[in-house]
Design an enzyme around this catalytic site. Structure first.
Site, PDB file in Angstrom:
ATOM      1  N   ARG A   1      64.972  30.970  32.891  1.00 52.01           N
ATOM      2  CA  ARG A   1      63.873  31.206  31.944  1.00 52.01           C
ATOM      3  C   ARG A   1      63.712  29.937  31.124  1.00 52.01           C
ATOM      4  O   ARG A   1      64.646  29.505  30.440  1.00 52.01           O
ATOM      5  CB  ARG A   1      64.187  32.391  31.038  1.00 52.01           C
ATOM      6  CG  ARG A   1      63.292  32.442  29.816  1.00 52.01           C
ATOM      7  CD  ARG A   1      63.400  33.725  29.045  1.00 52.01           C
ATOM      8  NE  ARG A   1      62.847  34.834  29.793  1.00 52.01           N
ATOM      9  CZ  ARG A   1      62.516  36.005  29.236  1.00 52.01           C
ATOM     10  NH1 ARG A   1      62.682  36.205  27.950  1.00 52.01           N
ATOM     11  NH2 ARG A   1      62.023  36.966  29.978  1.00 52.01           N
TER      12      ARG A   1
ATOM     13  N   HIS B   1      55.583  35.086  35.203  1.00 46.42           N
ATOM     14  CA  HIS B   1      56.686  36.026  34.966  1.00 46.42           C
ATOM     15  C   HIS B   1      56.745  36.995  36.159  1.00 46.42           C
ATOM     16  O   HIS B   1      56.453  38.188  36.035  1.00 46.42           O
ATOM     17  CB  HIS B   1      56.451  36.770  33.647  1.00 46.42           C
ATOM     18  CG  HIS B   1      57.680  37.420  33.082  1.00 46.42           C
ATOM     19  ND1 HIS B   1      58.922  37.361  33.696  1.00 46.42           N
ATOM     20  CD2 HIS B   1      57.874  38.148  31.942  1.00 46.42           C
ATOM     21  CE1 HIS B   1      59.795  38.024  32.968  1.00 46.42           C
ATOM     22  NE2 HIS B   1      59.184  38.513  31.905  1.00 46.42           N
TER      23      HIS B   1
ATOM     24  N   GLN C   1      58.670  40.409  36.078  1.00 47.39           N
ATOM     25  CA  GLN C   1      57.985  41.417  35.274  1.00 47.39           C
ATOM     26  C   GLN C   1      56.897  42.101  36.097  1.00 47.39           C
ATOM     27  O   GLN C   1      56.811  43.333  36.138  1.00 47.39           O
ATOM     28  CB  GLN C   1      57.368  40.752  34.036  1.00 47.39           C
ATOM     29  CG  GLN C   1      56.645  41.735  33.122  1.00 47.39           C
ATOM     30  CD  GLN C   1      57.595  42.722  32.494  1.00 47.39           C
ATOM     31  OE1 GLN C   1      58.602  42.344  31.906  1.00 47.39           O
ATOM     32  NE2 GLN C   1      57.310  44.004  32.609  1.00 47.39           N
TER      33      GLN C   1
ATOM     34  N   ASP D   1      50.121  42.602  26.238  1.00 48.20           N
ATOM     35  CA  ASP D   1      51.303  41.784  25.942  1.00 48.20           C
ATOM     36  C   ASP D   1      51.066  41.155  24.567  1.00 48.20           C
ATOM     37  O   ASP D   1      49.943  41.205  24.031  1.00 48.20           O
ATOM     38  CB  ASP D   1      51.467  40.709  27.040  1.00 48.20           C
ATOM     39  CG  ASP D   1      52.725  39.853  26.869  1.00 48.20           C
ATOM     40  OD1 ASP D   1      53.626  40.238  26.090  1.00 48.20           O
ATOM     41  OD2 ASP D   1      52.805  38.787  27.510  1.00 48.20           O
TER      42      ASP D   1
ATOM     43  N   CYS E   1      54.883  44.804  28.623  1.00 43.75           N
ATOM     44  CA  CYS E   1      56.121  44.235  29.182  1.00 43.75           C
ATOM     45  C   CYS E   1      57.253  44.225  28.155  1.00 43.75           C
ATOM     46  O   CYS E   1      58.415  44.121  28.536  1.00 43.75           O
ATOM     47  CB  CYS E   1      55.854  42.831  29.699  1.00 43.75           C
ATOM     48  SG  CYS E   1      55.242  41.712  28.429  1.00 43.75           S
TER      49      CYS E   1
ATOM     50  N   ARG F   1      62.895  46.985  35.689  1.00 43.73           N
ATOM     51  CA  ARG F   1      63.284  45.586  35.872  1.00 43.73           C
ATOM     52  C   ARG F   1      64.607  45.520  36.640  1.00 43.73           C
ATOM     53  O   ARG F   1      64.793  44.715  37.541  1.00 43.73           O
ATOM     54  CB  ARG F   1      63.453  44.894  34.499  1.00 43.73           C
ATOM     55  CG  ARG F   1      62.194  44.793  33.651  1.00 43.73           C
ATOM     56  CD  ARG F   1      61.200  43.812  34.226  1.00 43.73           C
ATOM     57  NE  ARG F   1      61.767  42.486  34.405  1.00 43.73           N
ATOM     58  CZ  ARG F   1      61.846  41.552  33.454  1.00 43.73           C
ATOM     59  NH1 ARG F   1      61.357  41.792  32.247  1.00 43.73           N
ATOM     60  NH2 ARG F   1      62.371  40.372  33.707  1.00 43.73           N
TER      61      ARG F   1
HETATM   62  N1   CP Z   1      59.709  41.639  29.270  1.00 41.49           N
HETATM   63  C1   CP Z   1      60.678  40.697  29.168  1.00 41.49           C
HETATM   64  O1   CP Z   1      60.802  39.778  29.984  1.00 41.49           O
HETATM   65  O2   CP Z   1      61.513  40.879  28.117  1.00 41.49           O
HETATM   66  P1   CP Z   1      62.647  39.870  27.600  1.00 41.49           P
HETATM   67  O3   CP Z   1      61.926  38.707  26.946  1.00 41.49           O
HETATM   68  O4   CP Z   1      63.418  40.687  26.604  1.00 41.49           O
HETATM   69  O5   CP Z   1      63.476  39.429  28.753  1.00 41.49           O
HETATM   70  N1  NVA Z   2      54.119  36.525  27.137  1.00 37.53           N
HETATM   71  C1  NVA Z   2      55.411  36.803  26.557  1.00 37.53           C
HETATM   72  C2  NVA Z   2      56.222  37.647  27.479  1.00 37.53           C
HETATM   73  C3  NVA Z   2      57.585  38.018  26.963  1.00 37.53           C
HETATM   74  C4  NVA Z   2      58.369  38.809  27.948  1.00 37.53           C
HETATM   75  C5  NVA Z   2      56.127  35.498  26.242  1.00 37.53           C
HETATM   76  O1  NVA Z   2      56.078  34.572  27.060  1.00 37.53           O
HETATM   77  O2  NVA Z   2      56.719  35.404  25.161  1.00 37.53           O
END
Ligand code: CP
Ligand code: NVA
Length: 308
Positions: free
Chosen positions: A105, A132, A135, A227, A267, A295
């Site tokens: 990430r 993502h 997700q 989101d 999400c 997930r």
């Molecule tokens: N939805 C999601 O990816 O959550 P986190 O940021 O908690 O991993």
């Molecule tokens: N769009 C959000 C998703 C978090 C899971 C971000 O990137 O922060």
């Protein structure tokens, strides 16, 4: 040849459906109890490199690797020499001598692509500024669980044309789900992502549209999705975004224009009172907790598929 999951464009329609089927089997098996000592990842180690915070992705991957019999190693920017100038390529070469897979990430999609290019193991994108995929896979799984199919299901996505929106566009294109996004001007998905998704949608008949009015998008939708207005890394834009996204909230008034029995998805993490009203998030049509749970099952299917 090793495979990666960097975006959903890396997956064929057949592979995606096989992943969802396998995730369903893993979900049923977990309910019966698991024995990690006979799991497919026994003797294998998976690194989790996280340059942004995470509740769901990190924990579900750690638990998933454990349940499959493997070892997960969580690494922040501060833990690796990557943060002190060792190149991504060198990091990939070295980690290839120890690990069997990486979940990463980070901010820059190019870094993930670079890592994948130089690594001998599969790289799984656990979120970048642009995508993502894990997700979206869990979201498609959740929709299929509730609606019985993806083909022809109508989703309205209300809010920011961000990483999650991009992966949903690619997922819809692959599965024949119709997706209409309502975004404020200037916050639409990237044109190249829309173009690529539309190209793939030709094979499945998915209709992909981007417009401005949330009510127009939500009309008759089977799924309402939103989101956060400000994603990780965009904190300096919070005030501007708060203004730009006024009116882009999933609330009971918007839910009334959707199809009867429509489900509401997010999400997570959510900001009640901003992109989603508490009454909807905590209401009977919300499936957000199933989404979060799924997930785990879907990512276990991904790990089984890629890590060998
Ligand atoms: N939805 C999601 O990816 O959550 P986190 O940021 O908690 O991993
Ligand atoms: N769009 C959000 C998703 C978090 C899971 C971000 O990137 O922060």
């Amino acid at each position: 040849m090793k495979r990666d999951l960097l975006t959903l464009a890396d997956v064929s329609a057949g592979e995606l459906l096989a992943l969802l089927d396998r995730a369903a089997a893993l979900k049923r098996d977990l309910a019966k109890g698991i024995d990690p000592s006979v799991g497919p990842l026994r003797g294998k180690s998976v690194g989790l490199i996280f340059h942004k915070p995470s509740t769901r992705t990190r924990i579900s991957f750690e638990v998933g690797v454990y349940q499959l019999g493997g070892q997960a190693i969580y690494l922040t920017a501060a833990d690796l020499q990557l943060g002190r100038g060792e190149t991504v390529a060198d990091t990939a070469r070295v980690l290839s001598r120890y690990l069997h897979g990486i979940v990463i990430r980070t901010f820059d999609q190019d870094l993930v692509e670079d890592l994948a290019r130089h690594a001998a193991f599969p790289v799984i994108n656990g979120l970048t500024d642009l995508h993502h995929p894990c997700q979206a896979l869990a979201d498609l799984f959740t929709i299929r669980e509730r609606k019985g199919t993806l083909q022809g299901v109508r989703m309205a996505y209300v809010g920011d044309g961000n990483n999650v929106a991009h992966s949903l566009l690619e997922g819809a294109a692959l599965t024949g789900m119709h997706l209409t996004l309502a975004c404020p001007p200037g916050y639409e998905p990237r044109p190249e992502v829309i173009l690529r998704a539309r190209e793939r949608a030709k094979a499945t008949g998915a209709r992909l549209a981007v417009l401005e009015d949330p009510r127009e998008a939500a009309k008759g939708a089977d799924v309402l999705y939103t989101d956060v207005w400000t994603s990780m890394g965009q904190e300096a834009e919070t005030e501007v975004r708060l203004r730009a996204f006024q009116g882009y909230q999933i609330n009971s008034s918007l839910l009334r224009v959707a199809a009867p029995g429509a489900i509401v998805m997010h999400c997570l993490p959510a900001h009640r009172g901003e992109e989603i009203a508490a009454e909807v998030m905590d209401g009977p049509q919300s499936v957000v907790w199933d989404q979060a749970e799924n997930r785990l099952h879907v990512q276990k299917a991904v790990l089984e598929w890629l890590v060998r």
